[in-house]
Design an enzyme around this catalytic site. Structure first.
Site, short mmCIF file in Angstrom:
data_model
loop_
_atom_site.label_atom_id
_atom_site.label_comp_id
_atom_site.label_asym_id
_atom_site.label_seq_id
_atom_site.Cartn_x
_atom_site.Cartn_y
_atom_site.Cartn_z
CE1 TYR A 192 18.67 -17.63 -8.79
CE2 TYR A 192 18.25 -15.40 -8.04
CZ TYR A 192 18.44 -16.29 -9.07
OH TYR A 192 18.41 -15.86 -10.37
CB CYS A 193 21.75 -20.45 -7.31
SG CYS A 193 23.15 -21.20 -8.21
CG LEU A 194 25.92 -22.50 -2.94
CD1 LEU A 194 25.90 -24.01 -2.83
CD2 LEU A 194 27.34 -21.99 -3.14
N GLY A 238 19.75 -22.24 -2.41
CA GLY A 238 18.69 -23.25 -2.39
C GLY A 238 19.22 -24.62 -2.01
CG PHE A 255 14.14 -18.44 -6.52
CD1 PHE A 255 12.84 -18.89 -6.46
CD2 PHE A 255 14.40 -17.15 -6.07
CE1 PHE A 255 11.81 -18.10 -5.97
CE2 PHE A 255 13.39 -16.34 -5.58
CZ PHE A 255 12.09 -16.82 -5.53
#
Length: 604
Positions: free
Chosen positions: A337-339, A341, A366
């Site tokens: 998710y985000c960082l 990811g 994500f």
């Protein structure tokens, strides 16, 4: 008749006791004096002092804009003339209303703008005039910047961003005498609302040790592990950087291949496990996944020299080995998710270079940026001058303060995440509403200096990750183009933190099959969208175009949550079914109950 009089009397606000009111004001005044004296003492001693200069390099952006204005005075004069014409039309419109005529407004707030929802902004001629005057002026200011600077100039984007911050701050809703709701509440409460607002502001100043730390929710209403973050599980492993949680199954059989979730360490993991009704973790467990979650430490100054390499090795790489011990499985499905990811993408490239690509069978991203060519509004905070200043502060302390990171993100949606609370808490004198999402949002984390410097320079400033071999982790040059792992990219159309056009371009860096899905809403609501809520649509496309707008034009809009689509996709990578696995059944002794201790460390 007596009942009617009694009913009317009950609607009249009671006047406060004069002696009690004077005593309260004296106590608040004494409290405020102490806070102010403490603040001055800190400034005199250099603690908490704001350094001179321009750490965010805003002045250069405005000097650039001014120079361009001076070089094109005709455009500026045209803009001023247009504003003058609009003001004349507004005066004429207002005069007609004052004479009792029906008129159509010259300008209307955006349908999502909640600042002017009080009926007085429409019904009262004076307030309607104030509202339209503000909207016309703000539109003129922002339009002038756009006309002078254009769309693509970095300095233009910086000037535009800070002009919008100024425009938002100057809204009439942010002042007592020009906000009808605030003024009405003050009159009805005989000034007690303003008194309570002052108390709230002083409490936030005290909490921030001289800096205003706005309270967004009732923080006493939530407790991690009790009424939020409650999905059952055990911490089965920990190191200096993370705890690894294995969640208890809720089905008799589970997918053979485990699911590892890598959250960002810019935020705490429990955005994925807030409440039962919106917990992605609980839902994934109910779909038959053996879910493992990395819970990152909230670092202090002792983590000053912690590198991005450490987050790789002590995060996903170590988690893969632990999962193998716990389940016997050598391969996992992974979500970042985000960082988290971005780290997942780096992990895939690192494993590929090491000849171990099969350790992750599928990768789900994500709202993840791998190509930072269009970083959105976060980019206005990152240029060489601003980054030099930030690094100086980070290495002096050993970390980036979580409050500073939170302020940066809040500025991206200042009307919703700053000024709405100024009005509610300070001008209206109300207590903030208990809201789990805002509790999570205020539970900020710190960033180790060395790691965060590497991330900002390599990803945001240099955009090096998209270039084969330009980023080296643990001695291994990374090449995203060699990744063949099947990937699912989920982005959000209104994401201000990871703009979808940038995440879309990043998805084309991989060399394997990619499914790209675009959710409605933003960075959080677009992801945390359980099917039962029946909110927000998503778009699924089969176009192979590398142009995001072309892809979207050909994509199919699907009502409701994207979660079921991901469930069908991940089912192909589950590798069959096995009996459900209980945490600790694989020979690893549980350390403690989920959610563990690391997530409970708060940044003070």
């Amino acid at each position: 008749m007596a009942d009617q009089q009694g009913s009317k009397a009950s609607e009249i606000p009671k006047h406060p006791d004069p002696q009690a009111f004077a005593r309260d004001m004296a106590e608040i005044s004494e409290h405020a004096q102490k806070l102010f004296s403490d603040f001055l003492s800190r400034q005199a001693s250099g603690q908490g002092a704001v350094p001179f200069g321009d750490p965010l390099n805003v002045s250069e952006a405005f000097l650039d804009m001014t120079a361009k204005m001076m070089s094109n005075p005709a455009k500026v004069m045209e803009a001023q003339f247009n504003l003058w014409q609009e003001y004349m039309a507004l005066w004429q419109n207002a005069a007609q209303r004052w004479l009792g005529q029906d008129t159509e407004p010259l300008v209307q707030p955006d349908k999502h703008d909640m600042r002017f929802r009080d009926e007085m902004w429409q019904q009262n001629e004076v307030y309607d005039f104030i509202k339209q005057s503000y909207l016309l002026t703000s539109r003129w200011m922002l339009g002038l910047v756009h006309d002078v600077e254009g769309d693509d100039s970095p300095m233009g984007r910086k000037a535009d961003f800070y002009i919008r911050q100024f425009v938002d701050a100057m809204a009439p809703t942010n002042f007592v005498m020009t906000n009808p709701q605030v003024l009405r509440t003050a009159i009805e409460s005989n000034g007690e609302s303003l008194l309570h607002g002052l108390e709230n502001m002083l409490a936030d100043l005290e909490r921030g040790k001289g800096q205003l730390r706005i309270t967004m929710t009732d923080e006493d209403a939530f407790k991690v592990g009790e009424n939020i973050v409650t999905t059952p599980g055990k911490v089965i492993h920990q190191n200096r950087l993370m705890q690894l949680i294995q969640y208890s199954p809720s089905t008799e059989s589970v997918y053979k291949r485990p699911l590892l979730i890598i959250p960002p360490w810019i935020n705490k993991f429990y955005i994925l496990d807030l409440r039962e009704k919106n917990s992605f973790v609980r839902w994934a467990v109910a779909q038959g996944h053996t879910v493992f979650m990395i819970s990152w430490i909230n670092p202090d100054e002792s983590y000053r020299d912690t590198q991005f390499d450490d987050y790789l090795n002590q995060g996903p790489i170590e988690a893969l080995s632990v999962i193998e011990k716990a389940t016997g499985e050598t391969s996992v499905n992974a979500i970042g998710y985000c960082l988290g990811g971005t780290l997942l993408g780096m992990t895939l490239a690192w494993l590929q270079a090491k000849g171990q690509a099969d350790r992750i069978a599928s990768a789900t991203h994500f709202t993840t940026m791998l190509d930072f060519s269009e970083p959105g509004e976060l980019g206005v905070f990152i240029d060489p001058t601003a980054l030099d200043h930030l690094e100086e502060e980070m290495f002096e302390r050993g970390y980036l303060d979580g409050a500073e990171m939170a302020t940066t993100f809040n500025m991206l949606r200042s009307n919703d995440l700053i000024w709405s609370f100024v009005v509610n808490n300070y001008l209206m004198g109300k207590e903030p509403f208990p809201f789990d999402l805002l509790y999570w949002n205020s539970d900020s984390t710190r960033m180790p200096a060395a790691m965060h410097s590497f991330y900002l320079r390599k990803c945001y400033l240099e955009n090096a990750l998209r270039e084969p071999g330009a980023v080296v982790l643990d001695g291994v040059p990374l090449d995203l183009t060699k990744i063949k792992t099947p990937a699912y990219f989920l982005s959000s159309r209104e994401d201000h933190i990871a703009p979808w056009v940038s995440t879309f371009r990043g998805s084309h860096l991989y060399g394997g099959p990619v499914r790209f899905v675009l959710a409605a809403s933003g960075h959080i609501a677009g992801v945390i969208n359980p099917p039962a809520a029946n909110k927000y649509c998503h778009w699924i496309g089969t176009s192979r175009s590398k142009n995001p707008e072309t892809w979207l034009a050909a994509a199919k809009e699907v009502p409701g949550s994207w979660w079921p689509d991901w469930a069908k996709w991940i089912d192909k990578h589950g590798d069959g079914q096995v009996p459900a696995r209980e945490p600790g059944s694989g020979g690893l002794k549980p350390i403690e109950d989920a959610p563990g201790q690391y997530v409970k460390i708060r940044a003070v």
